[in-house]
Design an enzyme around this catalytic site. Sequence first.
Site, PDB file in Angstrom:
ATOM      1  N   PHE A   1       0.817  -1.218   0.000  1.00  0.00           N
ATOM      2  CA  PHE A   1       0.000   0.000   0.000  1.00  0.00           C
ATOM      3  C   PHE A   1       0.851   1.268   0.000  1.00  0.00           C
ATOM      4  CE2 PHE A   1      -2.718   2.784   2.970  1.00  0.00           C
ATOM      5  CZ  PHE A   1      -3.313   3.444   1.903  1.00  0.00           C
TER       6      PHE A   1
ATOM      7  N   ALA B   1       7.708  -6.085   5.265  1.00  0.00           N
ATOM      8  CA  ALA B   1       7.518  -6.535   6.649  1.00  0.00           C
ATOM      9  C   ALA B   1       6.171  -7.228   6.781  1.00  0.00           C
ATOM     10  CB  ALA B   1       7.581  -5.358   7.619  1.00  0.00           C
TER      11      ALA B   1
ATOM     12  N   SER C   1       7.281   2.115  13.292  1.00  0.00           N
ATOM     13  CA  SER C   1       5.856   2.086  13.616  1.00  0.00           C
ATOM     14  C   SER C   1       5.580   2.710  14.974  1.00  0.00           C
ATOM     15  CB  SER C   1       5.367   0.633  13.637  1.00  0.00           C
ATOM     16  OG  SER C   1       4.084   0.510  14.211  1.00  0.00           O
TER      17      SER C   1
ATOM     18  N   ASP D   1      12.134 -12.426  -2.004  1.00  0.00           N
ATOM     19  CA  ASP D   1      11.864 -12.480  -0.569  1.00  0.00           C
ATOM     20  C   ASP D   1      13.044 -11.864   0.181  1.00  0.00           C
ATOM     21  OD1 ASP D   1      11.596 -13.486   2.199  1.00  0.00           O
ATOM     22  OD2 ASP D   1      10.059 -14.821   1.363  1.00  0.00           O
TER      23      ASP D   1
ATOM     24  N   ARG E   1      -6.965   5.768  17.709  1.00  0.00           N
ATOM     25  CA  ARG E   1      -5.723   5.750  16.944  1.00  0.00           C
ATOM     26  C   ARG E   1      -5.570   7.080  16.208  1.00  0.00           C
ATOM     27  NH1 ARG E   1      -5.549   2.049  19.817  1.00  0.00           N
ATOM     28  NH2 ARG E   1      -5.031  -0.137  19.388  1.00  0.00           N
TER      29      ARG E   1
ATOM     30  N   TYR F   1       5.039  -7.759  16.914  1.00  0.00           N
ATOM     31  CA  TYR F   1       5.195  -6.861  15.773  1.00  0.00           C
ATOM     32  C   TYR F   1       5.954  -5.598  16.178  1.00  0.00           C
ATOM     33  CZ  TYR F   1       4.024  -3.236  12.375  1.00  0.00           C
ATOM     34  OH  TYR F   1       4.103  -2.197  11.487  1.00  0.00           O
TER      35      TYR F   1
END
Length: 379
Positions: free
Chosen positions: A13, A85, A130, A63, A258, A190
């Site tokens: 995305f 990821a 993140s 990969d 969020r 994560y």
Amino acid sequence: MNKKILITGGSGFIGTNLALSLIERGHEITVLDNLSEQIHGENPETSELYNLTKDKVNFIKGDVRNRNDWLKAIKNQQIIVHFAAETGTGQSMYEIEKYTDVNINGTAIFLDILANDKEHGIEKIVIASSRSIYGEGKYQCETHGIVYPTERQEKDMLKSDFSVKCPICDSNAILCATDENSKIHPSSIYGLTKQAQEDMCMIAGKSLKIPVVAFRYQNVYGPGQSLSNPYTGILSIFSTRIKNGNDINIFEDGLESRDFVYIQDVVDATILGIEKESANYNVYNVGSGVRTNVLQVAEALINQYNSDVNYSVSGNFRLGDIRDNYADLTKIKRDLGFDPKVDFKEGIRRFCNWVSSQEIQKDSYNKSIDEMKDKGLLK
């Protein structure tokens, strides 16, 4: 000056949108991507994201866990933007080996190549970090001032107490905007892998004298995000439920929130990091700086789609989920002049218009819920 830029995960995305914008700016783009079925569907060759850049980039199907794929992709490149990821917070809690292998080992391989190949031409690394690395983020306690709470306790949430507690006195804490100097203590596998990626790139980059920029993205959304992935992206998950006529189950009390940041704002911030030397060796939050709760999300989507599906607030919760988070953007505004342009109301309108133009996807949400229940992660 135009650059040769490798984007790993460049058919995803954010990667696709970034690639298109960089091409418009005259850069030459190579994409390394495995066309994961979870993102691109059962027939990746028909994936809209993949086809948006198919004839505009040098595409390498590979990969990041494969050293030869990295060697092929890095050849003749000047900048690496590392997006590849695994990204599902909930899924990471039971696919631990996979998340660690892809996110940490995949990053280690290319850094190892750069450390041992003195002939490479890499001038900069941009790493996608993140907001999950902050865990519960920054809070204020009326007694103890600024605090960084640990993960919420199952015993409290089973009693429908979803509030975040001061780690010193256990009283309810007040949410603050999380800045880049906030404590790093992820509450999911994560988040841990994203912390490792960021730290590995920063440490190796300084040692190898290759500038690194890390972006701690908040919840990115917009036209083009996967509508078939039931593990990540609440706007997509809810939209696919609604389009299939299925009711929405809202976790906790619906007030968990969020920071939703529109895709073009994320692309703009990332390009600033690629092109500006002032970004070098820095980490930046990328968000809207505004919190939106899940009830607001559900109601906005139902209204935009003019749907009569219902939603219910169930009190269910996932272990590893944080309560709230929104970004302090002071640093990125000061250093890079970044200022998000698309607010949630406008972004949702654009997103929903795009969703309504797409073929309705299979709703795999219940499958993902059953998996988490089976692993004891959904209560």
